[in-house]
Design a protein around this motif. Structure first.
Motif, PDB file in Angstrom:
ATOM      1  N   UNK A 156       4.336  -9.715  -2.757  1.00 61.10           N
ATOM      2  CA  UNK A 156       3.154  -9.929  -1.929  1.00 61.10           C
ATOM      3  C   UNK A 156       3.500  -9.468  -0.521  1.00 61.10           C
ATOM      4  N   UNK A 157       2.476  -9.007   0.239  1.00 62.25           N
ATOM      5  CA  UNK A 157       2.649  -8.764   1.670  1.00 62.25           C
ATOM      6  C   UNK A 157       3.756  -7.754   1.991  1.00 62.25           C
ATOM      7  N   UNK A 214      -1.924 -14.076  -2.849  1.00 62.71           N
ATOM      8  CA  UNK A 214      -1.647 -13.018  -1.876  1.00 62.71           C
ATOM      9  C   UNK A 214      -1.996 -13.504  -0.482  1.00 62.71           C
ATOM     10  N   UNK A 215      -1.311 -12.970   0.503  1.00 61.16           N
ATOM     11  CA  UNK A 215      -1.618 -13.327   1.890  1.00 61.16           C
ATOM     12  C   UNK A 215      -0.390 -13.863   2.583  1.00 61.16           C
ATOM     13  N   UNK A 223      -1.393  -5.671   7.403  1.00 57.76           N
ATOM     14  CA  UNK A 223      -1.092  -7.075   7.671  1.00 57.76           C
ATOM     15  C   UNK A 223      -2.353  -7.897   7.930  1.00 57.76           C
ATOM     16  N   UNK A 224      -3.307  -7.265   8.643  1.00 56.72           N
ATOM     17  CA  UNK A 224      -4.490  -8.002   9.098  1.00 56.72           C
ATOM     18  C   UNK A 224      -5.736  -7.479   8.391  1.00 56.72           C
ATOM     19  N   UNK A 225      -6.835  -8.207   8.579  1.00 54.89           N
ATOM     20  CA  UNK A 225      -8.092  -7.765   7.972  1.00 54.89           C
ATOM     21  C   UNK A 225      -8.757  -6.662   8.789  1.00 54.89           C
ATOM     22  N   UNK A 226      -8.307  -6.483  10.041  1.00 53.70           N
ATOM     23  CA  UNK A 226      -8.834  -5.396  10.874  1.00 53.70           C
ATOM     24  C   UNK A 226      -7.665  -4.649  11.493  1.00 53.70           C
ATOM     25  N   UNK A 246       3.636 -18.141  -5.169  1.00 55.54           N
ATOM     26  CA  UNK A 246       3.520 -17.069  -4.168  1.00 55.54           C
ATOM     27  C   UNK A 246       4.876 -16.792  -3.532  1.00 55.54           C
ATOM     28  N   UNK A 247       5.064 -15.544  -3.183  1.00 50.69           N
ATOM     29  CA  UNK A 247       6.269 -15.149  -2.459  1.00 50.69           C
ATOM     30  C   UNK A 247       5.935 -15.171  -0.973  1.00 50.69           C
ATOM     31  N   UNK A 248       6.893 -15.580  -0.155  1.00 47.97           N
ATOM     32  CA  UNK A 248       6.616 -15.668   1.282  1.00 47.97           C
ATOM     33  C   UNK A 248       6.345 -14.297   1.897  1.00 47.97           C
ATOM     34  N   UNK A 249       5.769 -14.337   3.099  1.00 48.22           N
ATOM     35  CA  UNK A 249       5.340 -13.101   3.763  1.00 48.22           C
ATOM     36  C   UNK A 249       6.504 -12.165   4.094  1.00 48.22           C
TER      37      UNK A 249
END
Lengths: 480, 49
Positions: free
Chosen positions: B39-40, A186-187, A32-35, A205-208
């Protein structure tokens, strides 16, 4: 990864109906996150490998490398790539010393009558996400994209870009490169983004949270490779509306007679009326020109599309194989954490976390004075929150546990798994805060009243789409 | 050119042209494709309980 069995089922069904099917994922596939959050590295890496096994079954052909996918390090993603039966694509993630790409800079996929080139862009974001030994560098799109487009242009009928850049930057990419026909972002994004035409690129984009899968049905003209632009039609409509309004205004002036005679002593009104007549003539000419152009247009020369965002809801059956893979991953994660919890490594973070937790007394301490409230609470799902985890064998999943116990939100993962039985439910202190002092000095130390922010720690949009503080608090009904 | 060949020439050219027209018509037919994208994934709601 809860939706993967449904996603796989949907894709298999679609594939039965259409052989001309191409499945791509823009990225943010693994994390989910970059870290990675401290203490959860092993659990998240195990889950990531489970996602890859599932995706191998799902039949996605290409996945963009996003910054989130690199959260466990470049070496981990390169290892993941070895186990992936789909292409990881990044046109701008290169070796700092020799400029070679770490992942496929593009991939060519045959889909029905078309050859489709898929390119990927890893977001530049803020600051480097690599360690010095990675020798890795994310090139700006302005530098990385053109050579890849040049390489695939003669070979492919259509170009798709999987982009980890923000929307604003993607619009610039579309403006600079009409050769890209579809750009999938993406994101994180809170709602679906319908395909929007910028230059000759559809951005979408598709939602999260993977709650939807998007379907774009394309009728593609291989020769012109241009989308039908709705802009000219919109301009025509706008001009027609303007003309209608102008004619209406002229009609108002003409209601009492011929304005050229009526306004002979009123130069201002005369001027206004003459301007309207002139405006009408211009608009009539413009509308005719646009109508002629529209009539002459060869609609077959343009490509067209329809789209649908398909929700991955509970009614969709699971794909059994992927269900088994997801369940196996869940068991593995829980087993890893159970062993870690049993080993009870009392590192300093854990110890300090448990100190931070010491103000909690557990719901059983509340019962002697608040038996009525307890009786009502026992009827709520809060009282059984931990039991549901046990039923699903998720009681060692550190992603799940904090919202199914009391007062664990600020604890490090290892400490979350060592909470006593008295806190293994969403008890009184989940809403009222730690009540250890209140339990020992009931009169002088009053507990806090529930607040929306306390509830929103767990009742996030991700987990509870319909949460409403006032309504749900009234439904809990503990205090009345 | 012998007269019978001259007479047959248009038929011969037509025979050549018709399939080519057919091919051209096929070539200008749009190709159909369904693109599925997502995505995601990791953010998906976990079945915690």
């Amino acid at each position: 990864m809860g939706g993967l069995p449904k996603k796989t089922h949907s894709l298999h069904e679609l594939r039965k109906r259409s052989k001309e099917l191409l499945a791509v994922d823009a990225g943010a596939l693994l994390f989910k996150e970059e870290q990675l959050p401290a203490g959860q590295e092993q659990q998240l890496k195990t889950t990531a490998m489970g996602i890859v096994s599932a995706y191998n079954e799902t039949g996605f052909q290409a996945v963009g490398v996003s910054r989130q996918d690199l959260a466990a390090g470049l070496a981990f993603l390169l290892e993941v790539q070895k186990h992936s039966q789909f292409s990881w694509v990044s046109s701008n993630l290169v070796n700092k010393r020799n400029g070679k790409h770490h992942f496929a800079p593009h991939t060519l996929v045959k889909a029905g009558q078309l050859t489709v080139a898929i390119l990927g862009l890893t977001g530049e974001g803020n600051g480097s996400i690599f360690s010095p030994e990675d020798d890795a560098l994310i090139l700006p799109w302005q530098q990385a994209l053109l050579p890849q487009i040049a390489q695939v242009q003669g070979k492919a009928d259509m170009l798709i870009l999987l982009s980890n850049y923000p929307e604003e930057e993607n619009r610039k990419i579309a403006a600079a490169h009409p050769e890209i026909h579809l750009l999938v972002q993406a994101g994180t994004r809170k709602e679906n983004m319908e395909p929007t035409l910028v230059n000759n690129t559809l951005i979408t984009q598709v939602e999260q949270q993977g709650k939807y899968v998007a379907l774009l049905n394309v009728s593609w003209n291989k020769t012109t490779r241009r989308w039908h632009s709705p802009e000219e039609k919109e301009t025509l409509l706008k001009k027609k509306n303007e003309l209608d309004r102008t004619l209406w205004l002229i009609g108002r002036h003409q209601r009492k007679g011929d304005p050229l005679t009526l306004y002979s002593d009123d130069p201002a009104s005369m001027q206004l009326y003459k301007e309207l007549l002139l405006q009408k003539d211009i608009l009539v000419a413009e509308v005719k020109l646009l109508e002629d152009k529209e009539a002459r247009k060869d609609h077959a020369a343009f490509s067209a599309f329809t789209f649908r965002f398909s929700p991955m809801n509970a009614e969709i059956p699971d794909d059994h194989k992927v269900r088994s893979l997801v369940d196996a991953t869940t068991r593995e994660v829980n087993s890893l954490n159970r062993k870690a919890a049993a080993a009870g490594s009392q590192d300093r973070a854990t110890a300090s976390g448990e100190d931070a937790h010491s103000g909690y007394a557990g719901s059983s301490s509340c019962t002697p004075c608040h038996a009525g409230q307890e009786k009502k609470w026992l009827k709520t799902r809060h009282a059984r929150a931990y039991d549901t985890l046990e039923k699903r064998e998720q009681q060692f999943n550190t992603n799940c546990v904090p919202c199914h116990v009391t007062g664990a939100l600020a604890l490090p993962p290892a400490a979350v798994l060592r909470l006593g039985k008295e806190l293994q439910q969403v008890g009184c202190e989940s809403c009222h805060g730690p009540a250890g002092r209140h339990a020992s000095s009931p009169e002088s130390q009053k507990p806090a009243q529930p607040t929306a922010s306390a509830c929103l720690n767990c009742h996030t949009r991700e987990h509870d789409d319909n949460f409403d503080f006032a309504t749900d608090l009234a439904r809990l009904n503990c205090g009345n | 050119m012998p007269p019978h060949i001259v007479r047959l020439l248009p038929i011969f050219l037509l025979a050549l042209a018709l399939p080519l027209r057919g091919l051209a018509a096929v070539a200008s037919q749009p190709a159909e494709l369904t693109i599925v994208y997502s995505n995601d994934v990791q953010g998906e709601t976990e079945p915690c309980g």
